[in-house]
Design a protein around this motif. Sequence first.
Motif, PDB file in Angstrom:
ATOM      1  N   GLN A 284      -9.618 -15.619   0.949  1.00  0.00           N
ATOM      2  CA  GLN A 284      -8.820 -15.046   0.138  1.00  0.00           C
ATOM      3  C   GLN A 284      -8.935 -13.555  -0.215  1.00  0.00           C
ATOM      4  OE1 GLN A 284      -6.019 -16.715  -1.042  1.00  0.00           O
ATOM      5  NE2 GLN A 284      -6.620 -18.359   0.128  1.00  0.00           N
ATOM      6  N   GLN A 285     -10.506 -13.279  -0.242  1.00  0.00           N
ATOM      7  CA  GLN A 285     -10.778 -11.956  -0.235  1.00  0.00           C
ATOM      8  C   GLN A 285     -10.326 -11.200   0.811  1.00  0.00           C
ATOM      9  OE1 GLN A 285     -14.938 -12.201  -1.471  1.00  0.00           O
ATOM     10  NE2 GLN A 285     -14.379 -11.990  -3.479  1.00  0.00           N
ATOM     11  N   THR A 286     -10.704 -11.647   1.892  1.00  0.00           N
ATOM     12  CA  THR A 286     -10.190 -10.907   3.109  1.00  0.00           C
ATOM     13  C   THR A 286      -8.497 -10.799   3.227  1.00  0.00           C
ATOM     14  OG1 THR A 286     -12.113 -11.967   4.375  1.00  0.00           O
ATOM     15  CG2 THR A 286     -10.334 -11.380   5.756  1.00  0.00           C
ATOM     16  N   ALA A 287      -7.916 -11.924   2.709  1.00  0.00           N
ATOM     17  CA  ALA A 287      -6.488 -11.797   2.703  1.00  0.00           C
ATOM     18  C   ALA A 287      -5.911 -10.646   1.726  1.00  0.00           C
ATOM     19  CB  ALA A 287      -5.749 -13.003   2.495  1.00  0.00           C
ATOM     20  N   LEU A 288      -6.785 -10.646   0.670  1.00  0.00           N
ATOM     21  CA  LEU A 288      -6.448  -9.557  -0.509  1.00  0.00           C
ATOM     22  C   LEU A 288      -6.512  -8.146   0.105  1.00  0.00           C
ATOM     23  CD1 LEU A 288      -5.781  -9.207  -3.217  1.00  0.00           C
ATOM     24  CD2 LEU A 288      -8.260  -9.379  -3.842  1.00  0.00           C
ATOM     25  N   LYS A 289      -7.813  -8.046   0.846  1.00  0.00           N
ATOM     26  CA  LYS A 289      -7.963  -6.803   1.370  1.00  0.00           C
ATOM     27  C   LYS A 289      -6.814  -6.457   2.290  1.00  0.00           C
ATOM     28  CE  LYS A 289     -13.035  -6.518   0.863  1.00  0.00           C
ATOM     29  NZ  LYS A 289     -14.311  -6.587   1.537  1.00  0.00           N
ATOM     30  N   GLU A 290      -6.666  -7.427   3.101  1.00  0.00           N
ATOM     31  CA  GLU A 290      -5.423  -7.035   4.208  1.00  0.00           C
ATOM     32  C   GLU A 290      -4.078  -6.756   3.336  1.00  0.00           C
ATOM     33  OE1 GLU A 290      -2.812  -9.508   7.438  1.00  0.00           O
ATOM     34  OE2 GLU A 290      -4.962  -9.897   7.242  1.00  0.00           O
ATOM     35  N   ILE A 291      -3.971  -7.445   2.341  1.00  0.00           N
ATOM     36  CA  ILE A 291      -2.643  -7.107   1.599  1.00  0.00           C
ATOM     37  C   ILE A 291      -2.831  -5.762   0.833  1.00  0.00           C
ATOM     38  CG2 ILE A 291      -1.368  -7.756  -0.485  1.00  0.00           C
ATOM     39  CD1 ILE A 291      -2.015 -10.551   0.393  1.00  0.00           C
ATOM     40  N   GLU A 292      -3.815  -5.404   0.318  1.00  0.00           N
ATOM     41  CA  GLU A 292      -4.161  -4.165  -0.321  1.00  0.00           C
ATOM     42  C   GLU A 292      -3.964  -3.150   0.801  1.00  0.00           C
ATOM     43  OE1 GLU A 292      -8.028  -4.576  -2.084  1.00  0.00           O
ATOM     44  OE2 GLU A 292      -7.319  -5.547  -3.986  1.00  0.00           O
ATOM     45  N   GLY A 293      -4.479  -3.308   1.791  1.00  0.00           N
ATOM     46  CA  GLY A 293      -4.272  -2.386   2.970  1.00  0.00           C
ATOM     47  C   GLY A 293      -2.762  -2.159   3.334  1.00  0.00           C
ATOM     48  N   LYS A 294      -2.077  -3.168   3.289  1.00  0.00           N
ATOM     49  CA  LYS A 294      -0.601  -3.136   3.665  1.00  0.00           C
ATOM     50  C   LYS A 294      -0.100  -2.345   2.370  1.00  0.00           C
ATOM     51  CE  LYS A 294      -0.193  -7.222   6.597  1.00  0.00           C
ATOM     52  NZ  LYS A 294       0.431  -8.203   6.530  1.00  0.00           N
ATOM     53  N   LEU A 295      -0.361  -2.678   1.177  1.00  0.00           N
ATOM     54  CA  LEU A 295       0.099  -1.990  -0.006  1.00  0.00           C
ATOM     55  C   LEU A 295       0.189  -0.513  -0.146  1.00  0.00           C
ATOM     56  CD1 LEU A 295       1.565  -2.452  -2.901  1.00  0.00           C
ATOM     57  CD2 LEU A 295      -0.823  -2.911  -3.760  1.00  0.00           C
ATOM     58  N   ALA A 296      -1.188  -0.252   0.310  1.00  0.00           N
ATOM     59  CA  ALA A 296      -1.579   1.336   0.290  1.00  0.00           C
ATOM     60  C   ALA A 296      -0.612   1.886   1.514  1.00  0.00           C
ATOM     61  CB  ALA A 296      -2.925   1.406   0.692  1.00  0.00           C
ATOM     62  N   ALA A 297      -0.536   1.148   2.576  1.00  0.00           N
ATOM     63  CA  ALA A 297       0.397   1.966   3.637  1.00  0.00           C
ATOM     64  C   ALA A 297       1.879   1.936   3.020  1.00  0.00           C
ATOM     65  CB  ALA A 297       0.457   1.045   4.824  1.00  0.00           C
ATOM     66  N   VAL A 298       2.228   1.013   2.234  1.00  0.00           N
ATOM     67  CA  VAL A 298       3.711   0.978   1.744  1.00  0.00           C
ATOM     68  C   VAL A 298       3.807   2.033   0.543  1.00  0.00           C
ATOM     69  CG1 VAL A 298       5.289  -0.568   0.565  1.00  0.00           C
ATOM     70  CG2 VAL A 298       4.177  -1.491   2.151  1.00  0.00           C
ATOM     71  N   GLN A 299       2.739   2.078   0.040  1.00  0.00           N
ATOM     72  CA  GLN A 299       2.817   3.252  -1.152  1.00  0.00           C
ATOM     73  C   GLN A 299       2.843   4.564  -0.487  1.00  0.00           C
ATOM     74  OE1 GLN A 299      -0.799   2.049  -3.508  1.00  0.00           O
ATOM     75  NE2 GLN A 299       0.612   1.149  -5.027  1.00  0.00           N
ATOM     76  N   LYS A 300       1.913   4.765   0.625  1.00  0.00           N
ATOM     77  CA  LYS A 300       2.063   6.101   1.172  1.00  0.00           C
ATOM     78  C   LYS A 300       3.334   6.194   1.826  1.00  0.00           C
ATOM     79  CE  LYS A 300      -0.637   8.536   4.704  1.00  0.00           C
ATOM     80  NZ  LYS A 300      -1.575   8.469   5.767  1.00  0.00           N
ATOM     81  N   GLN A 301       3.991   5.278   2.506  1.00  0.00           N
ATOM     82  CA  GLN A 301       5.376   5.440   2.925  1.00  0.00           C
ATOM     83  C   GLN A 301       6.429   5.754   1.801  1.00  0.00           C
ATOM     84  OE1 GLN A 301       6.136   1.661   5.184  1.00  0.00           O
ATOM     85  NE2 GLN A 301       5.237   2.351   7.048  1.00  0.00           N
ATOM     86  N   HIS A 302       6.243   5.072   0.800  1.00  0.00           N
ATOM     87  CA  HIS A 302       7.076   5.386  -0.414  1.00  0.00           C
ATOM     88  C   HIS A 302       6.793   6.769  -0.866  1.00  0.00           C
ATOM     89  CE1 HIS A 302       9.154   4.869  -4.243  1.00  0.00           C
ATOM     90  NE2 HIS A 302       8.139   5.334  -4.723  1.00  0.00           N
ATOM     91  N   GLN A 303       5.829   7.422  -0.973  1.00  0.00           N
ATOM     92  CA  GLN A 303       5.384   8.623  -1.389  1.00  0.00           C
ATOM     93  C   GLN A 303       6.070   9.638  -0.386  1.00  0.00           C
ATOM     94  OE1 GLN A 303       4.509   9.902  -4.028  1.00  0.00           O
ATOM     95  NE2 GLN A 303       3.761   8.178  -5.120  1.00  0.00           N
ATOM     96  N   TYR A 304       5.838   9.343   0.975  1.00  0.00           N
ATOM     97  CA  TYR A 304       6.436  10.153   2.003  1.00  0.00           C
ATOM     98  C   TYR A 304       8.370  10.043   1.863  1.00  0.00           C
ATOM     99  CZ  TYR A 304       8.047  11.901   6.674  1.00  0.00           C
ATOM    100  OH  TYR A 304       8.702  12.357   7.559  1.00  0.00           O
ATOM    101  N   ALA A 305       8.581   9.009   1.605  1.00  0.00           N
ATOM    102  CA  ALA A 305       9.813   8.971   1.379  1.00  0.00           C
ATOM    103  C   ALA A 305      10.528   9.568   0.091  1.00  0.00           C
ATOM    104  CB  ALA A 305      10.539   7.615   1.536  1.00  0.00           C
ATOM    105  N   LYS A 306       9.997   9.363  -0.718  1.00  0.00           N
ATOM    106  CA  LYS A 306      10.134  10.128  -2.266  1.00  0.00           C
ATOM    107  C   LYS A 306      10.019  11.567  -1.961  1.00  0.00           C
ATOM    108  CE  LYS A 306       8.742  10.050  -6.971  1.00  0.00           C
ATOM    109  NZ  LYS A 306       7.872   9.352  -8.113  1.00  0.00           N
ATOM    110  N   HIS A 307       9.002  12.070  -1.346  1.00  0.00           N
ATOM    111  CA  HIS A 307       9.107  13.340  -0.921  1.00  0.00           C
ATOM    112  C   HIS A 307      10.117  14.069  -0.271  1.00  0.00           C
ATOM    113  CE1 HIS A 307       7.326  17.449  -0.214  1.00  0.00           C
ATOM    114  NE2 HIS A 307       7.393  17.041   0.994  1.00  0.00           N
TER     115      HIS A 307
END
Length: 165
Positions: free
Chosen positions: A62-85
């Motif tokens: 579950q922790q491994t899956a959480l880290k993977e999801i957090e990584g995806k979340l960070a990537a999505v947040q980065k894409q969101h910031q880029y799209a917002k900019h």
Amino acid sequence: SNPQFHPEAVGKISVACKSICQWIRAMVEYYLTKTQSVDPKQIELELANQQLKHSLAGLQEQQTALKEIEGKLAAVQKQHQYAKHKKQKLSHDVRSKEVRFERALRLVGSLSRERDRWDKERIVLSAQLDALIADSFIAAGTVAYLGCQPDVVRKEVINAWVDIL
């Protein structure tokens, strides 16, 4: 469980055997207590340890899956910031283009009015150009031939030349 194997019964025969009998009974009682109360608890402990290992393995997954999801979340947040900019930049560009478009429309309107004025001026100048040769001829004739004539004669001759030309 033998009635003759009690410390009092054995103590009648031998005092030394009485102590051994007490020790043996204590060992049997200890063994029975251990097998009746401690062994089941040890088995429960072993089962609990196995469940703990299984739970820890699940937790690790579950922790491994959480880290993977957090990584995806960070990537999505980065894409969101880029799209917002990018959205903000495009919005700014749209406003800039709208201002330029309005200015271009005003310029085209101004140039259209200027073109109308130039067209009128061109018509006037074209008419003047067409009359230039005749006007030059009348001016040259007036200077050359009519300068010494009276005013009435000059007007008559000039009017005649204008009718001819």
